[in-house]
Design a protein around this motif. Structure first.
Motif, PDB file in Angstrom:
ATOM      1  N   GLU A 305       0.786  -1.073   0.064  1.00 24.93           N
ATOM      2  CA  GLU A 305       0.114  -0.014   0.049  1.00 24.93           C
ATOM      3  C   GLU A 305       0.837   1.115   0.111  1.00 24.93           C
ATOM      4  N   GLU A 308       2.792   1.653  -3.347  1.00 28.60           N
ATOM      5  CA  GLU A 308       2.115   2.075  -4.400  1.00 28.60           C
ATOM      6  C   GLU A 308       1.661   3.590  -4.348  1.00 28.60           C
ATOM      7  N   GLY A 309       1.530   3.989  -3.071  1.00 25.81           N
ATOM      8  CA  GLY A 309       1.325   5.356  -2.776  1.00 25.81           C
ATOM      9  C   GLY A 309       2.731   6.130  -3.164  1.00 25.81           C
TER      10      GLY A 309
END
Length: 380
Positions: A305, A308-309
């Protein structure tokens, strides 16, 4: 070279140095004025612990007008770094039976005589064990403090100290005795380098009984550095030490809820810090390139997560906002338990730190000093 005329002193001013011939004389003479103005009845000396300067720092030290205050300069032994210099000063101060040591950076250009009083008196009059500085600094000076040391120390240990790695401290006998009695393996680490300040502050919070004060010193003007160009090494040493201490004191911070404000000694001093230019584009580029070169490790440590950010950020706006920074810091700190990964984890955090500072610079470019200060310390 020895200039000590007594076997014991009440106050020792310690000045670590390395190639500071241009500034150390002013620091010495200002210290002399402070000692004579505020503590004329006490026995004082000034110790310079030098790291092998090649610019005649020692000569500049002894050229200062000492007005009856004894001066001693010597070259310390051990790992090259600020921590080794400070250790040698505390060892000498202990042998001199000093009640308090004041540490001053050797590149200071804003030190005033009242600094001596404000760093000494909490120890002598308020039963303080340790005194940290409370400065007015340029909004882009002290980015390691602002981005991680100040907020994380507050969150972990429940003690709000605005400048835990400020460089200028008042140290009572309890801290002197503790620092000079720890095993040698403590000093075979970054504690002997730039890790010393965060180690001393964290040790003071967790190991001693005396109160910790903050001394209102006004503006700090010194040889400031652009975070993206000159602070990489310091960041590695400071944050590596911070995370190691986080492991050491885990049983303590797990039970901390909230925080208390450490008392500030002295009235606030109004001042205007010197301008500081930072290269925002360079920091963004270093952030982008740093994570690009470590893609697989970023994903392994930070998870899919956060990964990807980070990689959704475009190259032109690769900056880390508050919530993302909190998650990154705690993820890396948690992984720091694995000693085999520690060096790689700090290397990963360096470009992320550049991205964090870039965000702060971008967010506060149009803000005055006071409003920018309100943005500091929000995370982690």
């Amino acid at each position: 070279m020895s200039g000590l005329n007594h076997t014991s002193y009440d106050i020792v001013v310690g000045i670590p140095s390395f190639n500071n011939a241009g500034t150390i004389k002013y620091v010495v003479e200002t210290s002399v004025r402070g000692l004579n103005q505020f503590f004329p009845s006490l026995r004082s000396c000034i110790l310079n612990s030098d790291g092998g300067s090649t610019d005649n720092t020692e000569g500049a030290f002894f050229s200062a007008y000492s007005d009856g205050v004894d001066l001693l300069s010597f070259k310390y032994r051990g790992i090259s770094g600020k921590g080794s210099a400070m250790r040698s000063i505390m060892e000498k101060a202990r042998s001199l039976n000093a009640k308090v040591v004041v540490f001053l950076d050797s590149d200071l250009r804003s030190v005033e005589p009242f600094w001596i009083e404000r760093l000494v008196n909490p120890v002598l009059e308020k039963n303080a064990a340790y005194v940290t500085p409370y400065y007015v600094r340029h909004k882009y000076d002290g980015t390691i403090t602002n981005s991680i040391c100040y907020p994380l120390t507050t969150a972990l240990y429940g003690r709000k100290l605005r400048q835990p790695i400020g460089g200028d401290f008042g140290v009572g006998r309890e801290i002197i005795d503790y620092c000079t009695s720890v095993p040698d393996n403590t000093w075979n680490s970054d504690v002997s380098r730039f890790g010393i300040d965060i180690w001393m502050t964290t040790s003071a919070v967790n190991e001693v009984k005396g109160e910790i004060y903050q001394a209102a010193l006004g503006t700090k003007i010194h040889d400031v550095k652009d975070p993206g160009k000159q602070l990489g090494r310091m960041f590695r040493e400071v944050v590596g030490t911070l995370f190691s201490l986080m492991q050491k004191y885990e049983s303590r911070w797990k039970h901390v809820k909230g925080y208390t404000e450490s008392p500030i000694y002295g009235d606030a001093v109004v001042g205007e810090p010197e301008p500081l230019e930072v290269d925002l584009g360079n920091m963004i580029l270093k952030f982008y390139e740093g994570i690009e070169n470590q893609k697989s490790f970023v994903k392994e440590i930070l998870g899919p997560e956060i990964f990807e950010g980070l990689f959704l950020l475009r190259k032109t706006d690769a900056m880390i906002e508050d919530d993302l920074w909190v998650r990154i810091v705690y993820s890396i700190a948690s992984s720091y338990r694995d000693e085999a990964l520690r060096e790689r984890l700090i290397e990963l955090l360096v470009p992320l730190y550049f991205g964090r500072v870039a965000y702060f610079v971008s967010k506060t470019e149009s803000l005055v000093q006071e409003d920018a200060e309100k943005e500091n310390g929000k995370a982690p």
